[in-house]
Write an enzyme that holds these catalytic residues in place. Structure first.
Site, PDB file in Angstrom:
ATOM      1  N   ASP A  72       0.823  -1.212   0.000  1.00  0.00           N
ATOM      2  CA  ASP A  72       0.000   0.000   0.000  1.00  0.00           C
ATOM      3  C   ASP A  72       0.860   1.266   0.000  1.00  0.00           C
ATOM      4  OD1 ASP A  72      -2.091   1.773   0.232  1.00  0.00           O
ATOM      5  OD2 ASP A  72      -3.074   0.708   1.846  1.00  0.00           O
ATOM      6  N   ASP A  73       0.766   2.050  -1.081  1.00  0.00           N
ATOM      7  CA  ASP A  73       1.415   3.367  -1.183  1.00  0.00           C
ATOM      8  C   ASP A  73       2.935   3.302  -1.330  1.00  0.00           C
ATOM      9  OD1 ASP A  73      -1.116   4.397  -0.883  1.00  0.00           O
ATOM     10  OD2 ASP A  73      -0.665   5.652   0.846  1.00  0.00           O
TER      11      ASP A  73
ATOM     12  N   CYS B  78      -6.819   3.667  -3.445  1.00  0.00           N
ATOM     13  CA  CYS B  78      -6.893   2.328  -2.856  1.00  0.00           C
ATOM     14  C   CYS B  78      -7.970   1.401  -3.410  1.00  0.00           C
ATOM     15  CB  CYS B  78      -7.098   2.455  -1.348  1.00  0.00           C
ATOM     16  SG  CYS B  78      -5.745   3.262  -0.495  1.00  0.00           S
TER      17      CYS B  78
ATOM     18  N   ARG C  31      -7.551  -1.795  -6.143  1.00  0.00           N
ATOM     19  CA  ARG C  31      -7.763  -3.194  -5.732  1.00  0.00           C
ATOM     20  C   ARG C  31      -8.872  -3.854  -6.553  1.00  0.00           C
ATOM     21  NH1 ARG C  31      -4.777  -3.364  -0.821  1.00  0.00           N
ATOM     22  NH2 ARG C  31      -3.825  -1.308  -0.792  1.00  0.00           N
TER      23      ARG C  31
ATOM     24  N   LYS D  73      -5.120  -6.010   3.961  1.00  0.00           N
ATOM     25  CA  LYS D  73      -6.115  -4.977   3.674  1.00  0.00           C
ATOM     26  C   LYS D  73      -6.993  -5.398   2.498  1.00  0.00           C
ATOM     27  CE  LYS D  73      -6.282  -0.250   1.865  1.00  0.00           C
ATOM     28  NZ  LYS D  73      -5.531   0.995   1.641  1.00  0.00           N
TER      29      LYS D  73
ATOM     30  N   HIS E 159     -10.498  -3.588   1.423  1.00  0.00           N
ATOM     31  CA  HIS E 159     -10.896  -2.268   0.890  1.00  0.00           C
ATOM     32  C   HIS E 159     -11.740  -2.346  -0.383  1.00  0.00           C
ATOM     33  CE1 HIS E 159      -9.555   2.202   1.329  1.00  0.00           C
ATOM     34  NE2 HIS E 159     -10.861   1.999   1.489  1.00  0.00           N
TER      35      HIS E 159
ATOM     36  N   SER F 241      -8.572   1.076   4.831  1.00  0.00           N
ATOM     37  CA  SER F 241      -7.227   1.577   5.141  1.00  0.00           C
ATOM     38  C   SER F 241      -6.989   1.700   6.643  1.00  0.00           C
ATOM     39  CB  SER F 241      -7.007   2.945   4.478  1.00  0.00           C
ATOM     40  OG  SER F 241      -7.015   2.835   3.079  1.00  0.00           O
TER      41      SER F 241
ATOM     42  N   HIS G  75       1.270   2.675   3.993  1.00  0.00           N
ATOM     43  CA  HIS G  75       0.213   3.692   4.121  1.00  0.00           C
ATOM     44  C   HIS G  75       0.257   4.256   5.539  1.00  0.00           C
ATOM     45  CE1 HIS G  75      -3.844   5.382   4.315  1.00  0.00           C
ATOM     46  NE2 HIS G  75      -4.056   5.094   3.035  1.00  0.00           N
TER      47      HIS G  75
ATOM     48  N   ASP H 254      -0.121  -0.686  -4.846  1.00  0.00           N
ATOM     49  CA  ASP H 254      -1.462  -0.297  -5.300  1.00  0.00           C
ATOM     50  C   ASP H 254      -1.507   1.082  -5.942  1.00  0.00           C
ATOM     51  OD1 ASP H 254      -1.173   1.196  -2.922  1.00  0.00           O
ATOM     52  OD2 ASP H 254      -3.288   1.007  -2.411  1.00  0.00           O
ATOM     53  N   ASN H 255      -0.528   1.936  -5.655  1.00  0.00           N
ATOM     54  CA  ASN H 255      -0.420   3.272  -6.260  1.00  0.00           C
ATOM     55  C   ASN H 255       0.858   3.907  -5.758  1.00  0.00           C
ATOM     56  OD1 ASN H 255      -3.139   3.763  -4.129  1.00  0.00           O
ATOM     57  ND2 ASN H 255      -1.175   4.688  -3.629  1.00  0.00           N
TER      58      ASN H 255
ATOM     59  N   LYS I 117       0.420   9.880  -5.409  1.00  0.00           N
ATOM     60  CA  LYS I 117      -0.874   9.242  -5.193  1.00  0.00           C
ATOM     61  C   LYS I 117      -2.019  10.232  -5.443  1.00  0.00           C
ATOM     62  CE  LYS I 117      -3.594   7.134  -1.446  1.00  0.00           C
ATOM     63  NZ  LYS I 117      -3.538   6.489  -0.128  1.00  0.00           N
TER      64      LYS I 117
END
Length: 470
Positions: A34-35, A74, A78, A127, A129, A152, A217, A269-270, A290
């Protein structure tokens, strides 16, 4: 004669079994971080910490250098990786929170769904989401097991700018809340250990593990194993622990004798949430971050290892995205492709090292609800006029507090040659009207198919998300 025949049969079986083992459908381990930014690995220029296990994945496998998250946020991202579609095709956008009454429609087929039909054991850890109500959780989306958080990790009462807006963060086992506000310093360890245990339990049959790490994240947390280990501070500590997690997965795969029958994929994811300053990652010099359709928002690292199948030390400079994982995995495992239209493309030729192939020739950058903001075609990227987030011109935050951003800056757009200008700084539209014209043809087709809020197109082939009954 009978003894001879019996021994001959044993010999034939002994010779055949290794071949049969090689034909077994490969295990799939997908790690979705994540991130994590494009520049957050040693191999992409990270400073102040080392990522030896990420780096070893390139030595032993492949690095996809032109790889994009489905969207720069997010839930949408996903939805794209799970279904092989642009998220806006299936009505998913933004980052769902505890008030959301929608989720990933269970009628969509996920990676887990297509593999489960193939006889795989399937599990999701970390996670999710994609909707926090039971009808949208992983057990309704093809997964046998789930242990993790529904959205998140900042969606809890201690959010830095929205105190007490969010309820207590639940930890969920399958569909049962087992803990509230769990110790986030143990997230990376616990979700890794759950993944290892699942592989142990299912070592004699094909398995699919989706390990979606909540870190890095914000808010950042790290276990005592890595606290204070990095020269970069807490963010570096967190990345080092994620690197440890990759090492644990690879060690387990080796211990189980499954290296030649397991595809491990690691990506993000980004891009990084860069207004969080020292609690955010690096884009590696790419523009913005992001929440934007510029390169820093959606270009992410992707590594793949599969001993004997993915060539060692392979760098793939061909266009690819996480929406391509479902059709690629289906092709490699012999699973059926989804029945409904998807947007992903089979990249198995690239995974196996055939760089003469170019499976994907363009990619669409959608953001917000359904805004077509940019298109990449080959090495060219056309940024279309749009309002969006910019981090430029603002001082970043520090120690978990965000700095300001402007969410409605008007970008006039431009044409960029990413081969020479990955930072998207030099608009060459005036020099290449023929390239712009070709990309605008792609835009016109996308608007008819998927729609575009910026130009008032609804799109003919969009589907609804899952909705709770009124």
């Amino acid at each position: 004669m009978q003894k001879f025949c019996f021994l001959s049969l044993l010999t034939i079986l002994a010779l055949a079994l290794p071949g049969l083992a090689q034909q077994q459908s490969p295990n799939i381990v997908l790690v979705y971080i994540d991130d994590m930014g494009y520049g957050d690995l040693s191999i992409t220029g990270a400073n102040g910490f080392h990522t030896p296990h990420f780096d070893r994945m390139l030595k032993d496998g492949a690095f996809f250098s032109q790889y994009y998250a489905p969207q720069a946020v997010c839930s949408a991202s996903r939805a794209g990786v799970m279904t092989g579609t642009y998220p806006n095709r299936i009505g998913m956008s933004g980052a769902l929170d505890h008030t959301a009454q929608i989720g990933l429609n269970p009628e969509e087929e996920t990676i887990a769904d297509v593999l489960k039909e193939r006889g795989y054991a399937t599990a999701a850890f970390g996670k999710w989401h994609l909707g926090h109500h039971p009808e949208f959780l992983p057990n309704r989306q093809g997964f046998d097991e789930f242990y993790g958080i529904p959205y998140s990790n900042d969606m809890w009462p201690n959010h830095p700018t929205s105190k007490n807006y969010y309820p207590e963060l639940p930890m969920i086992a399958n569909e049962t809340v087992v803990e509230l506000n769990p110790d986030q310093s143990q997230f990376t360890t616990v979700f890794t250990e759950k993944s290892l245990a699942f592989m142990d339990k299912n070592k004699d049959k094909p398995f699919f593990v989706y390990l979606a790490h909540p870190m890095p994240h914000v808010p950042l947390f790290v276990s005592d194993k890595f606290k204070g280990k990095s020269e970069q501070g807490l963010y570096g500590d967190v990345i080092m622990e994620l690197d440890w997690s990759i090492g644990q997965l690879r060690q387990k795969i080796a211990e189980l004798g499954l290296e030649e029958n397991t595809l491990l994929i690691v990506t993000s994811d980004n891009g990084p949430w860069i207004n969080y300053g020292n609690h955010a990652g690096s884009t590696g010099g790419l523009r913005e971050g992001k929440g934007t359709s510029f390169e820093g928002g959606q270009r992410v690292p992707c590594l793949m290892v599969w001993k004997g199948v993915v060539p060692e030390g392979l760098v793939v400079n061909k266009l690819a995205s996480s929406i391509d994982l479902l059709p690629t995995i289906a092709s490699l495992t012999g699973a059926k492709q989804p029945r409904k239209k998807i947007d992903g493309i089979d990249l198995s030729s690239l995974v196996k090292g055939d760089l003469s192939q170019t499976p994907r020739d363009h990619f669409l950058f959608y953001y917000r609800r359904n805004n077509l903001e940019a298109i990449r075609m080959g090495d060219w990227k056309l940024v279309l006029p749009h309002q969006g987030r910019t981090y430029e011109g603002f001082s970043p935050g520090k120690d978990g507090q965000p700095g300001p951003v402007y969410e409605n800056y008007f970008f006039e757009g431009g044409l960029y040659d990413l081969r020479r200008d990955p930072g998207e700084r030099y608009n060459v539209r005036a020099d290449h009207p023929e390239i712009e014209a070709e990309i605008l043809k792609i835009a016109a087709a996308a608007r008819e198919d998927l729609g575009d809020d910026l130009t008032g197109h609804s799109g003919a082939n969009r589907r609804e998300p899952g909705r709770r009954p009124n």
